[in-house]
Design an enzyme around this catalytic site. Structure first.
Site, short mmCIF file in Angstrom:
data_model
loop_
_atom_site.label_atom_id
_atom_site.label_comp_id
_atom_site.label_asym_id
_atom_site.label_seq_id
_atom_site.Cartn_x
_atom_site.Cartn_y
_atom_site.Cartn_z
N ALA A 273 28.03 -86.67 29.54
CA ALA A 273 28.64 -85.50 28.92
C ALA A 273 27.64 -84.36 28.75
CB ALA A 273 29.23 -85.88 27.56
N GLU A 274 26.40 -84.71 28.45
CA GLU A 274 25.40 -83.70 28.16
C GLU A 274 24.93 -82.96 29.41
OE1 GLU A 274 24.07 -82.46 25.50
OE2 GLU A 274 24.95 -83.72 23.95
N SER A 275 24.56 -83.71 30.45
CA SER A 275 23.88 -83.08 31.58
C SER A 275 24.37 -83.52 32.95
CB SER A 275 22.38 -83.41 31.51
OG SER A 275 22.16 -84.78 31.81
N TYR B 163 33.76 -81.78 22.72
CA TYR B 163 32.68 -82.69 23.08
C TYR B 163 33.01 -84.11 22.65
CZ TYR B 163 27.95 -84.70 23.10
OH TYR B 163 26.86 -85.50 23.32
N ILE C 68 26.88 -90.36 26.67
CA ILE C 68 26.27 -89.15 26.12
C ILE C 68 25.53 -88.39 27.23
CG2 ILE C 68 24.56 -88.25 24.50
CD1 ILE C 68 27.02 -89.25 23.09
#
Length: 259
Positions: A144-146, A231, A141
């Site tokens: 993928a997020e940052s 996503y 996560i």
């Protein structure tokens, strides 16, 4: 009787000055409520509403149509209104909340690539141990997020390593959204709450992390937003890669019991 959120706010919330009101957004057992004072036993954060703003903010933190009841209670010698039934509450009337129809989802700021296990080693181990979240899943996560950028800010307003939205920051008591340790722990706690809600189905967890619980409920599954579908596919691929890199059996997202 059914009323919509603006009417509920105008009637129940306490004025701070001539053009603003404060409402407390409270989290308990994975559910959100609104109140004119902090709820005993809940994690609450203050939200200021500008009466002169063109649009009211989405206080629920996700998309969809919500139905509930407005209650009145006495607390610390004052009359308090809220949307959660607490001991001593009196039910006043039902309401319906329709949140904005636009998608709050985002594709994430990190690209699919090689797993990175060299960054924030201590922070991820601590968060995984405290919450029981699979570290490979938590890192997927974050990747993928940052892409592990503690200073990252998305066009939707998400910040930090775990790209937490303002509502989540308030729910989990984050003092410094740019702190990697605080962001990772709050993200892990949020993932744990979502895993409990969805019985360990990480497809739905990923969708809700991206687009919100309300959107998943509205569409009875992964919302049809291109951002969310991209996503979920990204996180699924990353999860398999991180599991393999950490010496675990590589596998895509699947339904599995929450721990």
């Amino acid at each position: 009787m059914r009323i919509v959120l603006p009417v509920l706010i105008a009637w129940a919330l306490v004025p701070v000055d001539a053009s603003a009101r404060t409402v407390w957004r409270c989290l308990r057992d994975g559910t959100v409520s609104l109140s004119t004072a902090p709820e005993p036993g809940s994690q609450c954060s203050a939200q200021t509403l500008d009466d002169e703003a063109a649009l009211l903010p989405n206080l629920w933190g996700s998309l969809g149509v919500f139905e509930g009841s407005l209650y009145r209670r006495e607390q610390d010698g004052k009359r308090v209104y809220g949307t959660r039934e607490l001991p001593g509450s009196v039910r006043l009337q039902a309401f319906t909340v329709t949140t904005p129809a636009h998608s709050a989802a985002h594709v994430g700021l990190g690209r699919i690539g090689k797993p990175r296990l060299d960054i924030y080693r201590h922070e991820f181990k601590v968060a995984a141990r405290k919450t029981g979240i699979d570290e490979a899943w938590l890192r997927s996560i974050a990747h993928a997020e940052s892409a592990y950028d503690a200073s990252a800010v998305s066009d939707k307003g998400a910040v930090g390593v775990m790209q937490l939205m303002p509502s989540v920051i308030g729910d989990y008591g984050v003092d410094d959204p740019a702190s990697a340790a605080q962001s990772i722990l709050a993200g892990a706690r949020h993932l744990k709450s979502l895993e409990t809600r969805y019985g360990g189905d990480r497809i739905l967890v990923a969708a809700a992390y991206n687009a919100g619980i309300g959107a998943v409920a509205q569409y009875s599954g992964v919302p049809p937003y291109a951002e969310t579908r991209e996503y979920v596919a990204k996180v699924s691929a990353l999860y398999a890669r991180y599991r393999k890199a950490m010496g675990q059996t590589a596998r895509p997202l699947q339904l599995e019991p929450a721990r």
